[in-house]
Design an enzyme around this catalytic site. Structure first.
Site, PDB file in Angstrom:
ATOM      1  N   ARG A 157       0.838  -1.219   0.000  1.00  0.00           N
ATOM      2  CA  ARG A 157       0.000   0.000   0.000  1.00  0.00           C
ATOM      3  C   ARG A 157       0.865   1.258   0.000  1.00  0.00           C
ATOM      4  O   ARG A 157       0.585   2.227   0.713  1.00  0.00           O
ATOM      5  CB  ARG A 157      -0.959   0.023   1.202  1.00  0.00           C
ATOM      6  N   SER A 207     -11.151  -1.250   3.666  1.00  0.00           N
ATOM      7  CA  SER A 207     -10.461  -1.617   4.914  1.00  0.00           C
ATOM      8  C   SER A 207      -9.952  -0.369   5.625  1.00  0.00           C
ATOM      9  O   SER A 207      -9.334   0.500   5.001  1.00  0.00           O
ATOM     10  CB  SER A 207      -9.264  -2.509   4.614  1.00  0.00           C
ATOM     11  N   GLU A 277      -5.225   2.568   7.113  1.00  0.00           N
ATOM     12  CA  GLU A 277      -4.991   2.506   5.665  1.00  0.00           C
ATOM     13  C   GLU A 277      -5.699   3.701   4.996  1.00  0.00           C
ATOM     14  O   GLU A 277      -5.266   4.222   3.989  1.00  0.00           O
ATOM     15  CB  GLU A 277      -5.553   1.183   5.129  1.00  0.00           C
TER      16      GLU A 277
HETATM   17  C1  LIG Z   1     -15.954  -1.078  -0.874  1.00  0.00           C
HETATM   18  C2  LIG Z   1     -14.492  -0.749  -0.987  1.00  0.00           C
HETATM   19  C3  LIG Z   1     -13.585  -1.765  -1.200  1.00  0.00           C
HETATM   20  C4  LIG Z   1     -12.217  -1.482  -1.309  1.00  0.00           C
HETATM   21  N1  LIG Z   1     -11.349  -2.511  -1.522  1.00  0.00           N
HETATM   22  C5  LIG Z   1     -10.039  -2.237  -1.652  1.00  0.00           C
HETATM   23  C6  LIG Z   1      -9.112  -3.303  -1.916  1.00  0.00           C
HETATM   24  O1  LIG Z   1      -9.478  -4.465  -2.026  1.00  0.00           O
HETATM   25  N2  LIG Z   1      -7.806  -2.991  -2.032  1.00  0.00           N
HETATM   26  C7  LIG Z   1      -7.344  -1.701  -1.928  1.00  0.00           C
HETATM   27  O2  LIG Z   1      -6.138  -1.487  -2.076  1.00  0.00           O
HETATM   28  N3  LIG Z   1      -8.190  -0.689  -1.686  1.00  0.00           N
HETATM   29  C8  LIG Z   1      -9.525  -0.910  -1.548  1.00  0.00           C
HETATM   30  N4  LIG Z   1     -10.392   0.108  -1.304  1.00  0.00           N
HETATM   31  C9  LIG Z   1      -9.864   1.471  -1.080  1.00  0.00           C
HETATM   32  C10 LIG Z   1      -9.790   2.364  -2.350  1.00  0.00           C
HETATM   33  O3  LIG Z   1     -10.804   2.054  -3.266  1.00  0.00           O
HETATM   34  C11 LIG Z   1      -8.443   2.257  -3.037  1.00  0.00           C
HETATM   35  O4  LIG Z   1      -7.431   2.613  -2.153  1.00  0.00           O
HETATM   36  C12 LIG Z   1      -8.339   3.150  -4.286  1.00  0.00           C
HETATM   37  O5  LIG Z   1      -7.128   2.864  -4.943  1.00  0.00           O
HETATM   38  C13 LIG Z   1      -8.370   4.656  -3.987  1.00  0.00           C
HETATM   39  O6  LIG Z   1      -8.545   5.345  -5.207  1.00  0.00           O
HETATM   40  P1  LIG Z   1      -9.292   6.744  -5.270  1.00  0.00           P
HETATM   41  O7  LIG Z   1      -9.269   7.231  -6.659  1.00  0.00           O
HETATM   42  O8  LIG Z   1     -10.633   6.660  -4.628  1.00  0.00           O
HETATM   43  O9  LIG Z   1      -8.320   7.627  -4.379  1.00  0.00           O
HETATM   44  P2  LIG Z   1      -8.747   8.716  -3.310  1.00  0.00           P
HETATM   45  O10 LIG Z   1      -9.404   8.058  -2.167  1.00  0.00           O
HETATM   46  O11 LIG Z   1      -9.465   9.827  -3.972  1.00  0.00           O
HETATM   47  O12 LIG Z   1      -7.306   9.227  -2.864  1.00  0.00           O
HETATM   48  C14 LIG Z   1      -6.447   8.364  -2.150  1.00  0.00           C
HETATM   49  C15 LIG Z   1      -5.038   8.952  -2.195  1.00  0.00           C
HETATM   50  O13 LIG Z   1      -4.557   8.892  -3.534  1.00  0.00           O
HETATM   51  C16 LIG Z   1      -4.111  10.175  -3.944  1.00  0.00           C
HETATM   52  N5  LIG Z   1      -4.414  10.302  -5.370  1.00  0.00           N
HETATM   53  C17 LIG Z   1      -5.603  10.085  -5.993  1.00  0.00           C
HETATM   54  N6  LIG Z   1      -5.459  10.281  -7.319  1.00  0.00           N
HETATM   55  C18 LIG Z   1      -4.179  10.656  -7.519  1.00  0.00           C
HETATM   56  C19 LIG Z   1      -3.429  11.015  -8.671  1.00  0.00           C
HETATM   57  N7  LIG Z   1      -3.952  11.024  -9.897  1.00  0.00           N
HETATM   58  N8  LIG Z   1      -2.116  11.346  -8.501  1.00  0.00           N
HETATM   59  C20 LIG Z   1      -1.544  11.335  -7.272  1.00  0.00           C
HETATM   60  N9  LIG Z   1      -2.201  11.020  -6.146  1.00  0.00           N
HETATM   61  C21 LIG Z   1      -3.510  10.676  -6.269  1.00  0.00           C
HETATM   62  C22 LIG Z   1      -4.896  11.168  -3.091  1.00  0.00           C
HETATM   63  O14 LIG Z   1      -4.216  12.403  -2.960  1.00  0.00           O
HETATM   64  C23 LIG Z   1      -4.990  10.416  -1.777  1.00  0.00           C
HETATM   65  O15 LIG Z   1      -3.824  10.659  -1.024  1.00  0.00           O
HETATM   66  C24 LIG Z   1     -11.763  -0.144  -1.196  1.00  0.00           C
HETATM   67  C25 LIG Z   1     -12.696   0.890  -0.988  1.00  0.00           C
HETATM   68  C26 LIG Z   1     -14.042   0.596  -0.894  1.00  0.00           C
HETATM   69  C27 LIG Z   1     -15.026   1.708  -0.693  1.00  0.00           C
END
Ligand SMILES: Cc1cc2nc3c(=O)[nH]c(=O)nc-3n(C[C@H](O)[C@H](O)[C@H](O)COP(=O)(O)OP(=O)(O)OC[C@H]3O[C@@H](n4cnc5c(N)ncnc54)[C@H](O)[C@@H]3O)c2cc1C
Length: 283
Positions: A157, A207, A277
């Site tokens: 992560r 998580s 996380e």
């Molecule tokens: C139901 C559910 C299940 C999930 N299951 C998993 C799983 O199995 N495994 C897992 O790893 N995660 C899981 N997640 C968590 C999440 O979906 C992931 O971590 C996902 O990768 C976050 O992406 P996001 O675009 O929503 O990022 P955000 O939540 O919008 O941002 C997260 C971080 O990424 C940074 N960021 C976003 N976009 C960029 C960019 N273009 N450039 C630089 N930095 C950026 C942001 O600044 C922030 O620090 C889950 C979430 C939910 C709701």
């Protein structure tokens, strides 16, 4: 680009939290993004994708920049180039349809490609690191750079994006050819298991805690009978102890209070420091 004042947090986070933030700017292209970053030089801002790993509080006094529309998809054999705001779960299915395997693990991750690179998202023993070849990003000076797999410094992560203020723009992934039906079956199996084990019927951000080495945060929390613990509209899921769900009008402060309570109890009983996380954006 769209500028929104007093934007509701529920519209930009999968937790659908109550409250609003002072300034939200939606960047709809890379040019928008460059212009916004330039105009905010020296000021506090935070880039977000789909807000699926975030706890955003109304107390945040910087600007939230949401990436949208940077979502081109170019497929060349088993190599794809995809924009940072492309939805990861959708990409998993788009690849399956084209007989490209490697992204099945991501079918239930509701984030963007950029967010997934930032935290090296993973599930079922696979992670972004396994398929990522390189990333095009904006560096701290707004200059376009290409980062190779080694330079991305992926870990559990973790990636270089957590230590450097880079913005991911486009990702190059290398997948494997496979039978479309086999890939879709693997996706359906994963989604079935997720629906059985995770509280997908309520808003959450996945998580809450990282798994300590050789253990599972969910198992530890469950062993302390914390399932069902409530603060305001937030609750430790009855289905999966490492999920906090929004049962109504939860605020970021409700979620943070539950997180603190869990950490305190786990420390007291097992002397383990659980690490969050999810990312808290406040102040
Ligand atoms: C139901 C559910 C299940 C999930 N299951 C998993 C799983 O199995 N495994 C897992 O790893 N995660 C899981 N997640 C968590 C999440 O979906 C992931 O971590 C996902 O990768 C976050 O992406 P996001 O675009 O929503 O990022 P955000 O939540 O919008 O941002 C997260 C971080 O990424 C940074 N960021 C976003 N976009 C960029 C960019 N273009 N450039 C630089 N930095 C950026 C942001 O600044 C922030 O620090 C889950 C979430 C939910 C709701």
């Amino acid at each position: 680009m769209k500028k929104i004042e007093n934007a509701e947090i529920k519209n930009i986070t999968t937790y659908k939290l109550k409250g609003s933030i002072k300034k939200l700017i939606i960047a709809e292209s890379i040019d928008d993004l460059k212009e916004i970053i330039e105009s905010l030089k020296g000021q506090k801002y935070k880039i977000i994708g789909n807000g699926s790993n975030l706890i955003i509080s109304s107390s945040y006094d910087g600007t939230i920049i949401k990436l949208k529309g940077i979502d081109g998809l170019i497929v060349n054999g088993n190599v794809i180039k995809v924009g940072a705001s492309y939805n990861l779960a959708k990409l998993s299915r788009e690849c399956a349809k084209r007989g490209l395997s490697g992204l099945e693990f991501a079918c239930g991750i509701p984030g963007t490609v950029g967010g997934a690179i930032y935290m090296n998202a993973g599930a079922y023993g696979k992670e972004m690191k396994d398929i990522t070849e390189s990333v095009i990003a904006l560096d701290e000076n707004g200059k376009r750079v290409t980062l190779t797999k080694d330079e991305l410094k992926f870990g559990y992560r973790n990636s270089i994006f957590k230590t450097k203020n880079y913005i991911c723009l486009q990702v190059k992934l290398k997948l494997k050819k496979d039978k479309k039906e086999d890939i879709l079956k693997r996706i359906n199996d994963i989604m079935k298991e997720r629906r059985e084990k995770q509280p997908l019927e309520y808003p959450s951000a996945g998580s809450v805690f990282r798994n300590p080495e050789n253990d599972s945060a969910g198992r530890i929390i469950e062993s302390l009978n914390l399932k069902g613990l409530k603060v305001g509209g937030a609750e430790v899921s009855e289905k999966h102890a490492n999920f906090i769900v929004n049962k109504g009008d939860a605020t970021a402060e409700d979620i943070i209070e539950i997180i603190d309570k869990i950490k305190e109890k786990v420390k007291e009983k097992y002397n383990i420091e659980l690490m969050c996380e999810q990312e808290i954006i406040k102040g």
